[in-house]
Design a protein around this motif. Sequence first.
Motif, PDB file in Angstrom:
ATOM      1  N   MET A 197       0.910  -1.221   0.110  1.00 29.37           N
ATOM      2  CA  MET A 197      -0.033  -0.054  -0.115  1.00 29.37           C
ATOM      3  C   MET A 197       0.814   1.250  -0.170  1.00 29.37           C
ATOM      4  N   ARG A 198       0.680   2.207  -0.869  1.00 27.01           N
ATOM      5  CA  ARG A 198       1.075   3.486  -0.773  1.00 27.01           C
ATOM      6  C   ARG A 198       0.469   4.475   0.015  1.00 27.01           C
ATOM      7  N   LYS A 199       1.412   5.484   0.675  1.00 28.01           N
ATOM      8  CA  LYS A 199       0.820   6.203   1.645  1.00 28.01           C
ATOM      9  C   LYS A 199       1.163   7.725   1.016  1.00 28.01           C
ATOM     10  N   LYS A 200       0.697   8.743   1.182  1.00 29.45           N
ATOM     11  CA  LYS A 200       1.081   9.819   0.807  1.00 29.45           C
ATOM     12  C   LYS A 200       1.139  10.704   2.089  1.00 29.45           C
ATOM     13  N   ILE A 201       2.417  11.531   2.122  1.00 28.39           N
ATOM     14  CA  ILE A 201       2.575  12.427   3.247  1.00 28.39           C
ATOM     15  C   ILE A 201       2.646  13.855   2.766  1.00 28.39           C
ATOM     16  N   GLU A 202       1.520  14.594   3.153  1.00 30.52           N
ATOM     17  CA  GLU A 202       1.405  16.118   2.788  1.00 30.52           C
ATOM     18  C   GLU A 202       1.606  17.138   3.809  1.00 30.52           C
ATOM     19  N   PHE A 203       2.392  18.035   3.716  1.00 27.58           N
ATOM     20  CA  PHE A 203       2.752  19.149   4.590  1.00 27.58           C
ATOM     21  C   PHE A 203       2.339  20.657   4.144  1.00 27.58           C
ATOM     22  N   ARG A 204       1.486  21.190   4.774  1.00 28.80           N
ATOM     23  CA  ARG A 204       1.261  22.541   4.565  1.00 28.80           C
ATOM     24  C   ARG A 204       1.923  23.795   5.009  1.00 28.80           C
ATOM     25  N   SER A 205       2.686  24.621   4.350  1.00 26.49           N
ATOM     26  CA  SER A 205       3.352  25.735   5.041  1.00 26.49           C
ATOM     27  C   SER A 205       2.532  26.907   5.168  1.00 26.49           C
ATOM     28  N   THR A 206       2.638  27.849   5.978  1.00 26.95           N
ATOM     29  CA  THR A 206       1.962  29.052   6.159  1.00 26.95           C
ATOM     30  C   THR A 206       2.887  30.164   6.713  1.00 26.95           C
ATOM     31  N   LEU A 207       2.724  31.439   6.014  1.00 27.88           N
ATOM     32  CA  LEU A 207       3.306  32.523   6.719  1.00 27.88           C
ATOM     33  C   LEU A 207       2.166  33.421   6.710  1.00 27.88           C
ATOM     34  N   GLU A 208       2.668  34.188   8.128  1.00 28.71           N
ATOM     35  CA  GLU A 208       1.506  35.493   8.191  1.00 28.71           C
ATOM     36  C   GLU A 208       2.246  36.386   7.387  1.00 28.71           C
ATOM     37  N   VAL A 209       1.288  37.547   7.059  1.00 28.35           N
ATOM     38  CA  VAL A 209       1.893  38.781   6.547  1.00 28.35           C
ATOM     39  C   VAL A 209       1.246  39.909   7.243  1.00 28.35           C
ATOM     40  N   TYR A 210       2.128  40.587   7.620  1.00 24.65           N
ATOM     41  CA  TYR A 210       1.829  41.857   8.558  1.00 24.65           C
ATOM     42  C   TYR A 210       2.282  43.133   7.906  1.00 24.65           C
ATOM     43  N   LEU A 211       1.464  44.224   7.862  1.00 21.40           N
ATOM     44  CA  LEU A 211       1.561  45.492   7.145  1.00 21.40           C
ATOM     45  C   LEU A 211       2.392  46.247   8.246  1.00 21.40           C
ATOM     46  N   PRO A 212       2.981  47.429   7.877  1.00 18.62           N
ATOM     47  CA  PRO A 212       3.778  47.949   9.030  1.00 18.62           C
ATOM     48  C   PRO A 212       3.040  48.650  10.048  1.00 18.62           C
ATOM     49  N   LYS A 213       2.008  48.806   9.902  1.00 20.00           N
ATOM     50  CA  LYS A 213       1.041  49.394  11.001  1.00 20.00           C
ATOM     51  C   LYS A 213       0.701  48.466  12.050  1.00 20.00           C
TER      52      LYS A 213
END
Length: 160
Positions: free
Chosen positions: A1-17
């Motif tokens: 049986m083949r299994k798939k491993i996934e990973f999701r990356s996230t970056l938060e974006v902040y404006l200077p204010k």
Amino acid sequence: MRKKIEFRSTLEVYLPKDWSEEDRNLIELAQKISKNAHAPYSDFLVGAAVLLDNGKVFAANNQENVSFPVGICAERAALSYAMANFPDSRPKKIAIFARRRHEDRIASVTPCGLCRQTINEYEVKFKSPIEVMMLSPEGHLLVANGIEQLLPFRFNDLNS
């Protein structure tokens, strides 16, 4: 049986204010120290500032060497100095700033693989994520809440 491993990356974006004063100070220090980088071969100036849980801040820049790859990145230099002086203080945040020597524009940069693995080492040691902050060319703060967001399949001791 083949299994798939996934990973999701996230970056938060902040404006200077939306930046905290602490974050603004770290980014400004990283920017300031980048000007002193020793980068005669690449002309790529990088600065990093590390905040420890004891409130101490350490900053460093990249140091190139004609005998490539003997140089050291700003992130590893700052973390190494901080940990050499305060080995029991947890790194909370690291801010990174980069630009090319003859350009005013900020360079879009994330830590290299060696730096990512170094950040991971201290996350494992202190059992706590390190916030990685990078300034974008648009002047936004890109934030990874832990190195796992930039290095999902990092090298760890799988037996620990």
